[in-house]
Design a protein around this motif. Structure first.
Motif, mmCIF file in Angstrom:
data_model
loop_
_atom_site.group_PDB
_atom_site.id
_atom_site.type_symbol
_atom_site.label_atom_id
_atom_site.label_comp_id
_atom_site.label_asym_id
_atom_site.label_seq_id
_atom_site.Cartn_x
_atom_site.Cartn_y
_atom_site.Cartn_z
ATOM 1 N N UNK A 103 0.832 -1.199 0.000
ATOM 2 C CA UNK A 103 0.000 0.000 0.000
ATOM 3 C C UNK A 103 0.869 1.253 0.000
ATOM 4 N N UNK A 104 1.928 1.246 0.803
ATOM 5 C CA UNK A 104 2.849 2.391 0.840
ATOM 6 C C UNK A 104 3.530 2.590 -0.508
ATOM 7 N N UNK A 105 3.949 1.496 -1.131
ATOM 8 C CA UNK A 105 4.593 1.600 -2.448
ATOM 9 C C UNK A 105 3.623 2.128 -3.495
ATOM 10 N N UNK A 106 2.385 1.704 -3.433
ATOM 11 C CA UNK A 106 1.383 2.147 -4.404
ATOM 12 C C UNK A 106 1.105 3.642 -4.261
ATOM 13 N N UNK A 107 1.169 4.152 -3.052
ATOM 14 C CA UNK A 107 0.934 5.579 -2.838
ATOM 15 C C UNK A 107 2.082 6.427 -3.372
ATOM 16 N N UNK A 108 3.291 5.858 -3.456
ATOM 17 C CA UNK A 108 4.457 6.605 -3.928
ATOM 18 C C UNK A 108 4.585 6.601 -5.448
ATOM 19 N N UNK A 109 3.859 5.748 -6.134
ATOM 20 C CA UNK A 109 3.982 5.631 -7.583
ATOM 21 C C UNK A 109 3.509 6.916 -8.269
ATOM 22 N N UNK A 110 4.264 7.318 -9.292
ATOM 23 C CA UNK A 110 3.929 8.515 -10.055
ATOM 24 C C UNK A 110 3.546 8.083 -11.467
ATOM 25 N N UNK A 111 2.324 8.367 -11.895
ATOM 26 C CA UNK A 111 1.940 7.984 -13.262
ATOM 27 C C UNK A 111 2.726 8.802 -14.292
ATOM 28 N N UNK A 112 3.121 8.145 -15.362
ATOM 29 C CA UNK A 112 3.885 8.813 -16.411
ATOM 30 C C UNK A 112 3.198 8.589 -17.748
ATOM 31 N N UNK A 113 3.225 9.606 -18.585
ATOM 32 C CA UNK A 113 2.636 9.501 -19.915
ATOM 33 C C UNK A 113 3.743 9.116 -20.896
ATOM 34 N N UNK A 114 3.722 7.885 -21.334
ATOM 35 C CA UNK A 114 4.741 7.382 -22.259
ATOM 36 C C UNK A 114 4.219 7.279 -23.685
ATOM 37 N N UNK A 115 3.040 7.809 -23.939
ATOM 38 C CA UNK A 115 2.419 7.683 -25.259
ATOM 39 C C UNK A 115 3.245 8.364 -26.336
ATOM 40 N N UNK A 116 3.708 9.588 -26.068
ATOM 41 C CA UNK A 116 4.453 10.328 -27.095
ATOM 42 C C UNK A 116 5.734 9.608 -27.486
ATOM 43 N N UNK A 117 6.465 9.106 -26.508
ATOM 44 C CA UNK A 117 7.711 8.413 -26.836
ATOM 45 C C UNK A 117 7.436 7.095 -27.550
#
Length: 70
Positions: free
Chosen positions: A14-28
């Motif tokens: 749960x702690x790890x999931x809260x630290x995750x940052x979503x990233x937009x990799x569509x353009x690359x």
């Protein structure tokens, strides 16, 4: 019935999931796919041109050296 290790794993995840940052990799990903497609088409065109450059003189040599048909 949860054991203490289950609770520890659950809280850690749960702690790890809260630290995750979503990233937009569509353009690359789109840019990488475009480069791969361009490279694939270029290699195909070079292959066709090379085959024509080798095949045309061979075909002419064979047709010129063939005996005439009556």
């Amino acid at each position: 019935m949860n054991t203490p290790i289950d609770d520890l794993i659950r809280s850690t995840l749960t702690d790890l999931a809260e630290e995750a940052v979503p990233m937009n990799l569509t353009d690359s990903a789109v840019a990488r796919a475009r480069r791969r497609r361009t490279l694939t088409v270029s290699v195909g065109v070079v292959g066709v041109v090379a085959a024509l450059m080798v095949g045309t003189p061979l075909a002419l040599a064979v047709s010129l050296s063939a005996p005439p048909e009556n």
